[in-house]
Motif scaffolding. Sequence first.
Motif, PDB file in Angstrom:
ATOM      1  N   ARG A   1       1.165  -1.130   0.385  1.00  0.00           N
ATOM      2  CA  ARG A   1       0.090  -0.043  -0.041  1.00  0.00           C
ATOM      3  C   ARG A   1       1.460   1.128   0.333  1.00  0.00           C
ATOM      4  NH1 ARG A   1      -1.187   0.072   6.014  1.00  0.00           N
ATOM      5  NH2 ARG A   1       0.665  -1.213   6.999  1.00  0.00           N
ATOM      6  N   ASP A   2       0.290   2.402  -0.877  1.00  0.00           N
ATOM      7  CA  ASP A   2       0.819   3.264  -0.323  1.00  0.00           C
ATOM      8  C   ASP A   2       0.102   4.317   0.840  1.00  0.00           C
ATOM      9  OD1 ASP A   2       1.959   3.952  -2.911  1.00  0.00           O
ATOM     10  OD2 ASP A   2       0.477   3.766  -3.711  1.00  0.00           O
ATOM     11  N   HIS A   3       1.054   4.601   1.526  1.00  0.00           N
ATOM     12  CA  HIS A   3       1.338   5.850   2.651  1.00  0.00           C
ATOM     13  C   HIS A   3       0.607   7.542   2.399  1.00  0.00           C
ATOM     14  CE1 HIS A   3       1.619   2.738   6.487  1.00  0.00           C
ATOM     15  NE2 HIS A   3       2.262   2.268   5.732  1.00  0.00           N
TER      16      HIS A   3
ATOM     17  N   LYS B   1      11.622  -2.545   6.154  1.00  0.00           N
ATOM     18  CA  LYS B   1      10.641  -3.193   5.863  1.00  0.00           C
ATOM     19  C   LYS B   1      11.052  -4.573   5.753  1.00  0.00           C
ATOM     20  CE  LYS B   1       8.089   0.510   3.293  1.00  0.00           C
ATOM     21  NZ  LYS B   1       7.739   1.686   1.958  1.00  0.00           N
TER      22      LYS B   1
ATOM     23  N   GLU C   1       4.079  -6.183   2.562  1.00  0.00           N
ATOM     24  CA  GLU C   1       5.780  -5.598   2.480  1.00  0.00           C
ATOM     25  C   GLU C   1       5.098  -5.352   4.109  1.00  0.00           C
ATOM     26  OE1 GLU C   1       7.879  -2.024   0.211  1.00  0.00           O
ATOM     27  OE2 GLU C   1       5.916  -1.719   0.882  1.00  0.00           O
TER      28      GLU C   1
ATOM     29  N   THR D   1       5.243   5.050  -0.354  1.00  0.00           N
ATOM     30  CA  THR D   1       4.891   3.755  -1.522  1.00  0.00           C
ATOM     31  C   THR D   1       6.123   2.572  -1.557  1.00  0.00           C
ATOM     32  OG1 THR D   1       6.369   4.452  -2.948  1.00  0.00           O
ATOM     33  CG2 THR D   1       4.841   5.754  -2.677  1.00  0.00           C
TER      34      THR D   1
ATOM     35  N   ARG E   1       2.855   7.543 -10.428  1.00  0.00           N
ATOM     36  CA  ARG E   1       1.631   6.952 -10.540  1.00  0.00           C
ATOM     37  C   ARG E   1       1.008   7.054  -9.188  1.00  0.00           C
ATOM     38  NH1 ARG E   1       1.093   3.638  -6.402  1.00  0.00           N
ATOM     39  NH2 ARG E   1       2.838   3.468  -5.655  1.00  0.00           N
ATOM     40  N   TYR E   2       1.641   7.587  -8.008  1.00  0.00           N
ATOM     41  CA  TYR E   2       0.167   7.347  -6.721  1.00  0.00           C
ATOM     42  C   TYR E   2      -0.764   8.627  -6.560  1.00  0.00           C
ATOM     43  CZ  TYR E   2      -1.001   9.126  -2.068  1.00  0.00           C
ATOM     44  OH  TYR E   2      -0.923   9.804  -0.749  1.00  0.00           O
TER      45      TYR E   2
ATOM     46  N   MET F   1      -3.067   7.432  -9.477  1.00  0.00           N
ATOM     47  CA  MET F   1      -4.164   6.440  -8.968  1.00  0.00           C
ATOM     48  C   MET F   1      -4.944   6.963  -7.934  1.00  0.00           C
ATOM     49  SD  MET F   1      -2.212   3.228  -8.022  1.00  0.00           S
ATOM     50  CE  MET F   1      -2.689   2.399  -6.476  1.00  0.00           C
ATOM     51  N   ASN F   2      -4.794   8.345  -7.346  1.00  0.00           N
ATOM     52  CA  ASN F   2      -5.360   8.902  -6.244  1.00  0.00           C
ATOM     53  C   ASN F   2      -6.314  10.312  -6.719  1.00  0.00           C
ATOM     54  OD1 ASN F   2      -4.717   6.654  -3.565  1.00  0.00           O
ATOM     55  ND2 ASN F   2      -2.987   7.710  -4.101  1.00  0.00           N
TER      56      ASN F   2
END
Lengths: 430, 430
Positions: free
Chosen positions: A4-6, A95, A111, B35, B78-79, B82-83
Amino acid sequence: QGTRDHPPAQAALRDRLLAAVVACFKRHGAAAIDTPVLELRETLLGKYGEEAKLIYELQDQGGELLALRYDLTVPFARYLAMNKVTNMKRYHVAKVYRRDNPATTRGRYREFYQCDFDIAGRFDPMIPDAECLKIVHEILSDLQLGDFLIKVNDRRILNGVFAVCGIPDSKFLTTCSTVDKLDKVPWEEVRSEMVGEKGLSPEAADRIGEYVQLHGGLDLIERLLQDPKLSQNKLAKEGLGDMKLLFEYLTLFGITGKISFDLSLARGLDYYTGVIFEAVLLQQENDHVEEPVSVGSVAGGGRYDGLVGMFDPKGRKVPCVGVSIGIERIFSILEQRLKASGEKLRTTETQVLVATPQKHLLAVRLKLISELWDAGIKAEMLYKKDPKLLKQLQYCEDMGIPLAAIVGEQELTDGVVKLRDVVTRQEVRM
Amino acid sequence: QGTRDHPPAQAALRDRLLAAVVACFKRHGAAAIDTPVLELRETLLGKYGEEAKLIYELQDQGGELLALRYDLTVPFARYLAMNKVTNMKRYHVAKVYRRDNPATTRGRYREFYQCDFDIAGRFDPMIPDAECLKIVHEILSDLQLGDFLIKVNDRRILNGVFAVCGIPDSKFLTTCSTVDKLDKVPWEEVRSEMVGEKGLSPEAADRIGEYVQLHGGLDLIERLLQDPKLSQNKLAKEGLGDMKLLFEYLTLFGITGKISFDLSLARGLDYYTGVIFEAVLLQQENDHVEEPVSVGSVAGGGRYDGLVGMFDPKGRKVPCVGVSIGIERIFSILEQRLKASGEKLRTTETQVLVATPQKHLLAVRLKLISELWDAGIKAEMLYKKDPKLLKQLQYCEDMGIPLAAIVGEQELTDGVVKLRDVVTRQEVRM
């Protein structure tokens, strides 16, 4: 899948959480190290038992065969052996990667961050082990996650139990991973896996059942030290003696109230050799149940005295004990709690917005903000030539910026700046 | 190969360095995002030009085809797509992966940290771009790395140059990567690559040579705006107009002294669309040369207005400009400097060692250290039942622990603790 993105709000919460954990590790005198995300495949081989199938491997693009690290413990052991370090207290926040079935609502990802604290070196028994439990206690208390329990056991006691119940040595590890399921499924199911899949005799399984359903404190340790069968087993006796010492130290730390000596605790990984432990939260804040319910493990660890020797060409052992904080699960809980409270976490730390009320004052803003930055003040401005004052103040409110430094034509003439408190709307000229 | 462990001394230095960079990013109002290290292979495809062969791919173990991120810019784009984020100022400090030939003495690794700051959104021209350059200036000044120069150019100006020199559109990108070598090899070599490998006519190459060897400030911008050929090219004119605006803003920031408009700067990556820049250190501290020598790039970035649109199903563009700090090269320099100075960086933050001068006082130490931890004090003790006082004090000296809290039988009787300053050896009872 399973990653996931944060976005900023989550990253801010996560940074705050990690900072609290790292503060505790530093309070206990640990130094930071960092190791690569990539490890040689052979380094990870044969360290994780049945879980090894979950390792991410890199494509062979020529050169070394690589994999993504599965935890921070094996790389730490590899680091110690490679650098011939025999004595170290370190933490590592990074991570790790597991091709597991993700269960993102419960905070299980492919992850995820691990926060590890380990003590390597040959010391007097149970002093470092006790400190690891103190650390878990401190972190879970600091984070105010609600009531928790730290279960403690010892692989030597478990192995002693298996031995006196008539289990052959070769089946110790596999029996261990079956016992480990007792926190999720009832004894009957564990028993049938022992007899069915693992091929133990029903009598042996029943004998194990009598032991692994026990939990308590010093009283239970004393009772087992008197147990006619267990007390005859060398390993179990050693483990029980150390467990008694551990409880003595934990009493001095004043934390035995949250510790349970629990013979059902087994831990999945192969490399543990002595004390093992796992912390569980007993109840979530919003639960209205009478009986405390376990919501799963939020920290775990134990002693692994043989792992470093596996990486040393001469097999020289460096005894280690360590703890890993399950930050993702804790993060899930804190995130839900924050959402429920409606509180909005600031994602930036900006102290002041530099604003102008009239047109043609971009140069003034650029000059002033540059002075503020050079003075170490966290400052922003809108990236517009002529933004409306209302838009600028609105931005302050949206972002939680407490102050606006306003320069208009009048202020320019007077050689002052108007500083406005965004919430109270009070202004001072300075 | 090309990766490394960071032992405590290096990890401490690196943490200090990263903290300085992050402090600057926060001073400019950026929020953090995170990410995954893993990206879908298709996300990285076609973004890096000739460098794409350096991407690490994961083995196909069933499920998605994955790769390790190559930089933080493509994941950011990309983030955003996507959002559906159209407006954001963010920083991201994380590791990226490149299967490059490592040159570890020069700080080039296969796994390395990037520290990125980017501003996404549609704003008035060159205001965010100027802020990116201000950030580079602040960070390189804060870190006291010695003299530096920030080269600035614009892809539109370069493309205009190529156009007026008679290069077909299809060869712009490949000509760009040849020009980019001008900071490492002399013009003659670059020219022969253009004519040989890239197939430009010798006349076209010579015409390019006249332009790309120019560098200067506002005066050069003005001159090129009057250039009979360039001034006829729409792209070049736009780029030169914005460059003039940029220099105006940088003058207000007071940093033009370290900025050079340099037509040889091209940057390797495909995705830049406007202003590009790169910071170089001019001279290392220990060099005794008269002429400043470039030791390579320590920061770089630029505008990429088309990248986000590549990830949006409808191709909606989000203009972006950003900067990446080359932390590994800076780290190498600081590390060498630290080594030369003989200064020893503390790897832990322990404030006090809890010590006892006689035997049988382990319980006393455990009780006292527990109180200190609970009070938030960074404290350690030796993991021995009965360590010698000398060993305990020696540990303080080795680790730079400033204080020892000593409790012996006398102190126990008196109900006090003896606090000893390790360096001055002064003691107070309290």
